[in-house]
Design an enzyme around this catalytic site. Structure first.
Site, PDB file in Angstrom:
ATOM      1  N   ARG A 103       0.820  -1.218   0.000  1.00  0.00           N
ATOM      2  CA  ARG A 103       0.000   0.000   0.000  1.00  0.00           C
ATOM      3  C   ARG A 103       0.851   1.263   0.000  1.00  0.00           C
ATOM      4  O   ARG A 103       0.327   2.379  -0.088  1.00  0.00           O
ATOM      5  CB  ARG A 103      -0.922   0.031   1.231  1.00  0.00           C
ATOM      6  CG  ARG A 103      -1.951  -1.078   1.270  1.00  0.00           C
ATOM      7  CD  ARG A 103      -2.748  -1.068   2.569  1.00  0.00           C
ATOM      8  NE  ARG A 103      -3.841  -0.132   2.566  1.00  0.00           N
ATOM      9  CZ  ARG A 103      -5.131  -0.457   2.426  1.00  0.00           C
ATOM     10  NH1 ARG A 103      -5.493  -1.705   2.261  1.00  0.00           N
ATOM     11  NH2 ARG A 103      -6.064   0.469   2.444  1.00  0.00           N
ATOM     12  N   TYR A 120       0.840   4.257  -2.615  1.00  0.00           N
ATOM     13  CA  TYR A 120      -0.280   5.194  -2.465  1.00  0.00           C
ATOM     14  C   TYR A 120      -0.099   6.034  -1.188  1.00  0.00           C
ATOM     15  O   TYR A 120      -0.120   7.268  -1.245  1.00  0.00           O
ATOM     16  CB  TYR A 120      -1.579   4.400  -2.396  1.00  0.00           C
ATOM     17  CG  TYR A 120      -2.837   5.233  -2.338  1.00  0.00           C
ATOM     18  CD1 TYR A 120      -3.336   5.882  -3.462  1.00  0.00           C
ATOM     19  CD2 TYR A 120      -3.560   5.345  -1.142  1.00  0.00           C
ATOM     20  CE1 TYR A 120      -4.514   6.619  -3.409  1.00  0.00           C
ATOM     21  CE2 TYR A 120      -4.740   6.079  -1.083  1.00  0.00           C
ATOM     22  CZ  TYR A 120      -5.207   6.713  -2.221  1.00  0.00           C
ATOM     23  OH  TYR A 120      -6.374   7.449  -2.161  1.00  0.00           O
ATOM     24  N   GLU A 161       2.505   6.569   0.898  1.00  0.00           N
ATOM     25  CA  GLU A 161       3.679   7.440   0.982  1.00  0.00           C
ATOM     26  C   GLU A 161       3.666   8.485  -0.139  1.00  0.00           C
ATOM     27  O   GLU A 161       4.151   9.600   0.045  1.00  0.00           O
ATOM     28  CB  GLU A 161       4.974   6.622   0.934  1.00  0.00           C
ATOM     29  CG  GLU A 161       5.163   5.666   2.113  1.00  0.00           C
ATOM     30  CD  GLU A 161       5.459   6.352   3.447  1.00  0.00           C
ATOM     31  OE1 GLU A 161       5.192   7.570   3.605  1.00  0.00           O
ATOM     32  OE2 GLU A 161       5.953   5.654   4.353  1.00  0.00           O
ATOM     33  N   ARG A 180     -13.225  -2.053  -4.359  1.00  0.00           N
ATOM     34  CA  ARG A 180     -13.504  -1.446  -3.059  1.00  0.00           C
ATOM     35  C   ARG A 180     -14.712  -2.127  -2.426  1.00  0.00           C
ATOM     36  O   ARG A 180     -15.533  -2.724  -3.098  1.00  0.00           O
ATOM     37  CB  ARG A 180     -13.708   0.065  -3.203  1.00  0.00           C
ATOM     38  CG  ARG A 180     -12.355   0.776  -3.265  1.00  0.00           C
ATOM     39  CD  ARG A 180     -12.473   2.270  -3.216  1.00  0.00           C
ATOM     40  NE  ARG A 180     -12.581   2.821  -4.558  1.00  0.00           N
ATOM     41  CZ  ARG A 180     -12.531   4.130  -4.815  1.00  0.00           C
ATOM     42  NH1 ARG A 180     -12.384   4.994  -3.842  1.00  0.00           N
ATOM     43  NH2 ARG A 180     -12.630   4.576  -6.051  1.00  0.00           N
ATOM     44  N   SER A 194     -18.521  -1.219  -3.626  1.00  0.00           N
ATOM     45  CA  SER A 194     -18.853  -1.678  -4.977  1.00  0.00           C
ATOM     46  C   SER A 194     -18.813  -3.204  -5.052  1.00  0.00           C
ATOM     47  O   SER A 194     -19.693  -3.826  -5.658  1.00  0.00           O
ATOM     48  CB  SER A 194     -17.906  -1.041  -6.003  1.00  0.00           C
ATOM     49  OG  SER A 194     -16.584  -1.049  -5.548  1.00  0.00           O
ATOM     50  N   ASP A 218      -3.858  -4.276   5.900  1.00  0.00           N
ATOM     51  CA  ASP A 218      -5.239  -3.762   5.900  1.00  0.00           C
ATOM     52  C   ASP A 218      -5.495  -3.080   7.255  1.00  0.00           C
ATOM     53  O   ASP A 218      -5.411  -3.714   8.299  1.00  0.00           O
ATOM     54  CB  ASP A 218      -6.205  -4.946   5.727  1.00  0.00           C
ATOM     55  CG  ASP A 218      -7.577  -4.530   5.258  1.00  0.00           C
ATOM     56  OD1 ASP A 218      -7.776  -4.428   4.048  1.00  0.00           O
ATOM     57  OD2 ASP A 218      -8.446  -4.301   6.121  1.00  0.00           O
TER      58      ASP A 218
END
Ligand code: NAD
Ligand code: UDP
Ligand code: UDP
Length: 327
Positions: A138, A141, A143, A182, A185, A269
């Protein structure tokens, strides 16, 4: 008004509101995750212009205000080409800040609750510095967005640039990409298709879901605020739900026969996430008003329309990897 990432979910709603207010809008987007469909209703509108362009390259245009939203937002998309994700956040911010500096205009950055990482402070206030893995899946995104915030504040301190930084928490609504992986959705598409609802982990992790109209209202108030309001300011709905509660609510609202199945939790997560929005309430007079149930009803109707018009893809993730299965 320049809106980068304007063909995406949030950007297209923002453009609608700006056009409704009588502004001329230039949308800049490379269509990586966005689509022209989100703007089809503006085709030929005299106040609207679309430019296909990647913000990692310089951009010379004349505008009065800049909303910088360009960046893939869902884990499956931003992890698809992580180097490009960091470039979009960092080079994109430098280019848009350089443009704002030349024009001496206000610029708003769509930052994210991901700057808090997997938070050890709950709920998250703007003065919490976060708990972020700098080398995980992750990080491109998280950082990238953190570095973009650094650039915004350095341009502000060094060049007196008027900046606005919004930290957006999970937002949902019509025009989310049906295959973006996501949670909202995914669950709605699975419920509508009668497929199993994929709960990652045991579903006890929490998120706070903001309806898109509330979020855009926050953007507009932030842009209109005085120069003393730079942010960062949290924008999100503080009502917190477990992911399992969300699944149960979507099954109830769709009347679906879907069952809930557990799948591995992706790496890094975040366990819990809830914005403290005292600052937004105080300086913007902003408060989200749409309940999760009302927002989900509108969103379900949108996805049901999509599903009946054309084939859709449902994204299934296992662990930290991702795969897309067409149905
Ligand atoms: P989205 O993926 O629907 O929209 C992003 C848009 O940016 C797309 O239209 C995409 O094509 C465009 N884009 C990507 N890279 C680009 C590049 N290099 N040059 C030009 N355009 C590019 O996502 P969204 O949910 O609308 O998110 C918009 C912004 O809000 C993003 O910056 C995201 O990080 C931020 N944000 C969103 C949420 C959320 O819950 N939706 C939460 C936190 C932050
Ligand atoms: N830039 C741009 N449009 C402009 C002005 C600048 O895209 O109208 C880009 C350009 O690529 C530049 C970057 O923004 O490198 C940063 O600009 P700045 O003036 O801060 O620094 P420079 O790199 O020019 O010294
Ligand atoms: N999630 C889930 N099933 C899915 C998609 C997501 O249980 O099909 C979980 C995910 O593991 C996370 C939460 O829902 O705990 C929100 O995920 P999303 O990707 O929407 O946003 P983010 O993790 O960036 O908040």
């Amino acid at each position: 008004m320049l809106v980068t990432g304007g063909a995406g979910f949030l950007g297209s709603h923002l453009i609608d509101r700006l056009i409704d207010a009588g502004h001329d809008v230039l949308c800049v987007d490379n269509l990586f995750t966005g689509t022209r469909d989100n703007l089809a209703h503006l085709h030929g509108h005299p106040n609207f212009e679309f430019l296909r362009h990647d913000v990692t390259f310089p951009l010379y245009v004349e505008v009065d205000e800049i909303y910088n939203l360009a960046c893939p937002a869902s884990p499956i998309h931003y992890q698809h080409d992580p180097v490009q994700t960091t470039k979009t956040s960092v080079h994109g911010a430098i280019n848009m800040l350089g443009l704002a500096k030349r024009l001496n205009c206000k610029i708003l950055q769509a930052s994210t609750s991901e700057v808090y990482g997997d938070p050890s402070v709950h709920p998250q206030r703007e003065d919490y510095w976060g708990h972020v893995n700098p080398i995980g899946p992750r990080s491109c995104y998280d950082e990238g967005k953190r570095c973009a915030e650094t650039l915004f504040f350095d341009y502000h301190r060094q060049h007196r640039l008027p900046i606005k930084v919004a930290r957006i928490f999970n937002t949902y609504g019509p025009r989310m990409h049906p295959a973006d992986g996501r949670v909202v959705s995914n669950f709605i598409m699975q419920a509508l298709e009668g497929e199993p609802i994929t709960l990652y982990g045991d579903g006890s992790q929490t998120r706070s879901f903001c309806y898109v109209d509330d979020l855009i209202d926050g953007f507009l108030r932030l842009m209109d605020s005085g120069p003393e309001v730079t942010g960062p300011v949290n924008l999100g709905n503080p009502r917190e739900f477990t992911v399992r509660q969300l699944a149960e609510k979507i099954i109830e609202l769709t009347g679906s026969r879907s069952t809930i199945v557990e799948a591995p939790l992706p790496q890094d997560d975040p366990r819990q996430r809830q914005p403290d929005i005292s600052l937004a309430r105080q300086v913007l007079g902003w408060n989200p008003t749409v309940s999760l149930e009302d927002g989900l009803v509108t969103t379900i109707a949108y996805f049901a329309g999509l599903a009946s018009n054309r084939p859709v893809a449902v994204t299934k993730r296992t662990g930290s990897s991702a795969a897309t299965a067409a149905i």
